[in-house]
Design an enzyme around this catalytic site. Structure first.
Site, short mmCIF file in Angstrom:
data_model
loop_
_atom_site.label_atom_id
_atom_site.label_comp_id
_atom_site.label_asym_id
_atom_site.label_seq_id
_atom_site.Cartn_x
_atom_site.Cartn_y
_atom_site.Cartn_z
N ASP A 240 0.87 -1.27 0.07
CA ASP A 240 0.03 0.16 0.13
C ASP A 240 0.84 1.19 -0.02
O ASP A 240 2.01 1.19 0.55
CB ASP A 240 -0.99 0.05 1.07
CG ASP A 240 -2.01 -0.99 1.28
OD1 ASP A 240 -2.22 -1.65 0.10
OD2 ASP A 240 -2.62 -1.35 2.24
N TYR A 306 4.10 -9.13 7.66
CA TYR A 306 3.65 -7.90 7.97
C TYR A 306 3.86 -7.58 9.43
O TYR A 306 3.52 -8.37 10.24
CB TYR A 306 2.03 -7.77 7.49
CG TYR A 306 1.95 -7.75 6.08
CD1 TYR A 306 2.07 -6.38 5.21
CD2 TYR A 306 1.93 -8.91 5.61
CE1 TYR A 306 1.69 -6.97 3.98
CE2 TYR A 306 1.31 -9.22 4.21
CZ TYR A 306 1.39 -8.13 3.38
OH TYR A 306 1.00 -8.55 2.18
N TYR A 378 -5.18 -9.67 2.15
CA TYR A 378 -5.23 -8.30 2.65
C TYR A 378 -5.06 -8.09 4.33
O TYR A 378 -5.95 -8.59 4.93
CB TYR A 378 -6.83 -7.78 2.12
CG TYR A 378 -6.81 -7.71 0.64
CD1 TYR A 378 -6.31 -6.49 0.11
CD2 TYR A 378 -7.55 -8.71 0.03
CE1 TYR A 378 -6.35 -6.75 -1.32
CE2 TYR A 378 -7.70 -8.56 -1.23
CZ TYR A 378 -7.34 -7.45 -2.14
OH TYR A 378 -7.40 -7.43 -3.47
#
Length: 427
Positions: A240, A306, A378
Site C-alpha cells: 500500500d 507484515y 489483505y
C-alpha cells in the site's frame, strides 16, 4: 535418378550458382557450406559424365539473382548498424524476395525434385550472414532472446536492427510512507498536468498524485546508465502507498528498452540510485537479469510478512489478544473484495492462508501484530474484518473494532523457492 543426374538436371535449367545448387542437397553430408557442397557436386557430376567442368559466377545465377554473392556485405552492414551498441548475442532473419522464392520452386520442379528438397534460400542467408556477423562483432548467435535481432530485406535492400530490452533485478526497501511503487498519474487530468488550459488543481500541475515513487527513483537512473529510450518497472506485487517496505525488501526488475549499454557496473548503479533517493528508498542486490526474470518476479508464488500497529475500539487484554492470534494462526481466510479496492478489483471471494500470527499490546487499546501469510492476503482487512467481508478477522474474534494505523511489510519471499536463482541472471 542418381545424385549426379539430379545435379545435371538442376544445372541444365540455366546458370545456377554453387550455393543455390548445393542448397537443394543441404540434407546431404555435413560440415560444408552450400556453396562448397554445390561446387563439389558440380565437379563430381562432370567427372562422372567425363564432361568439362564449367563454373558459374554467383552474380549470373537466375535463382538467387546474385544475392548469394553478398553475404559479406550484408554482414558488414549489420555490424555497422550496432557499432556503438553493446550486445553479446544476436539473431539474423531474412525476408526473401518473392521472385527468388518462386525461382527456388521452379528450379526443383524442373529437375523433378520435391519442393522442400534441401533448405530454403532465407535459411541459408540467415546462417551465412549470421556467421559473418558473429565474427565481425565478437558476439554469439542466440535463437531464443538475443540482444539484437537483424531483419534483412533483400528486395528493399534494408536492414532493421531491433535492440531488445535489458533487465536489472534487485530488491527495494521503502523507508518513508506515502510513496507508491510506480508513478501514479493524476486521475483528474490523466497525467497531463492541465485541465483545459489551466494547471490541474488536483495534482498542482505535476500530472501525478504523488511527487515521488519507487519507480521514479530507480528507473530513470538505470535508463540513463544503460542509455535506453524508455523503462518499465516490474514489481513482485506491491505494498500500500502508506506502508513501508522493510527487511529484505521487495523483488523488482527494471526493463530498459533499446539500451546502448549492457555491461554496467551494478554496484555503482546501486550506489547511484541510493544517492538519488536520499534515504526515501534503498535498493540492494542489483544484478543483470534475463528476460524470463520479469515473469518470475510477477508470477512466482510468494509469501509476505507484515507488522501492523493496531488500535482497538475497546480495551483488550493480553490473554485475549494472544488467544485471538493463536486462532488466526494456520487458518484459511475468506476475503470478499475489500471496500478500499473494489473500484479496481473484481468483486469475488478469495481464500488465503495465514501461516503465523503473533503480537503484543502496548496498552489496552494499542498493540503490534505480525502476520506471515500467503501472497494476496489483505492484512488491513484481516485485522478490521472490513464490515464482515473478511472472515475470520482479529476484530471479529475479539468482538471489538480494530484498525491498522501503520503497516510495514518486512519480508517478501518465494513460497517454494527463492526469487534469486542463477538460471535467471547473466554472468
Amino acid at each position: 535418378m542418381s545424385i549426379f543426374e539430379d545435379v545435371r538436371a538442376l544445372a541444365e535449367s540455366g546458370p545456377v550458382c554453387d550455393a543455390c545448387l548445393g542448397r537443394a542437397f543441404a540434407d546431404r553430408s555435413f560440415g560444408l557450406t552450400n556453396a562448397e557442397r554445390g561446387k563439389s557436386l558440380r565437379i563430381a557430376a562432370a567427372l562422372d559424365a567425363d564432361e568439362p567442368y564449367e563454373a558459374v559466377e554467383t552474380e549470373d545465377c537466375w535463382v538467387c539473382e546474385g544475392a548469394c554473392a553478398h553475404f559479406d556485405e550484408w554482414a558488414a552492414r549489420c555490424a555497422a548498424a550496432i557499432e556503438d551498441v553493446e550486445v553479446e548475442t544476436y539473431q539474423v532473419g531474412t525476408r526473401a524476395p518473392p521472385l527468388v522464392e518462386e525461382n527456388e520452386i521452379l528450379l526443383r520442379e524442373g529437375a523433378g525434385l520435391p519442393d522442400d528438397a534441401g533448405e530454403l534460400f532465407k535459411s541459408e542467408f540467415n546462417r551465412e550472414v549470421g556467421k559473418r556477423v558473429g565474427r565481425l562483432t565478437g558476439t554469439e548467435v542466440d535463437f531464443t532472446r538475443p540482444d539484437v535481432q537483424f531483419l534483412l530485406d533483400i528486395e528493399a535492400d534494408t536492414i532493421e536492427a531491433q535492440i531488445n530490452s535489458a533487465f536489472i533485478y534487485g530488491r527495494y526497501r521503502k523507508l518513508e510512507r506515502d510513496i507508491p511503487q510506480t508513478e501514479w498519474p493524476c486521475r483528474e487530468c490523466d497525467g497531463s498536468g492541465y485541465q483545459g488550459k489551466e494547471p490541474c488543481d488536483y495534482c498542482g500541475g505535476s500530472g501525478y498524485l504523488y511527487e515521488d515513487s519507487v519507480e521514479g527513483f530507480v528507473a530513470p537512473v538505470v535508463m540513463d546508465v544503460m542509455d535506453g529510450v524508455d523503462a518499465k518497472f516490474h514489481g513482485a506485487g506491491r505494498e500500500d502507498v502508506d506502508a513501508l517496505m522493510l527487511g529484505t525488501g521487495r523483488p523488482f526488475v527494471v526493463e530498459i528498452m533499446e539500451p546502448r549499454r549492457r555491461n554496467v557496473d551494478v554496484e555503482q548503479l546501486e550506489g547511484d540510485i541510493n544517492a538519488m533517493a536520499d534515504g526515501e528508498i534503498e535498493v540492494e542486490g542489483l544484478r543483470l537479469a534475463t528476460y524470463d526474470m520479469v515473469e518470475r518476479v510477477k508470477k512466482l508464488d510468494a509469501s509476505k510478512q507484515y507488522r501492523a500497529a493496531v488500535e482497538f475500539d475497546a480495551d483488550v487484554t493480553d490473554e485475549a489478544l494472544q488467544a485471538a492470534l493463536d486462532e488466526l494462526t494456520g487458518v484459511t481466510v475468506e476475503q470478499y473484495t475489500p471496500h478500499r479496492v473494489d473500484h479496481r478489483r473484481a468483486s469475488i471471494t478469495r481464500t488465503r492462508h495465514v501461516y503465523d500470527a503473533t503480537g503484543e499490546l502496548e496498552d489496552a487499546r494499542h498493540g503490534t501484530v505480525e502476520i506471515h501469510g500467503e501472497g494476496g492476503l489483505y492484512i488491513k482487512e484481516l485485522i478490521s474484518g472490513d464490515e464482515g467481508r473478511t472472515n475470520p478477522s482479529l476484530a471479529g474474534i475479539l468482538d471489538t473494532g480494530a484498525v491498522v494505523t501503520a503497516l510495514d511489510v518486512i519480508a517478501v519471499e518465494g513460497e517454494d523457492e527463492p526469487f534469486e536463482d542463477d538460471e535467471f541472471f547473466k554472468n
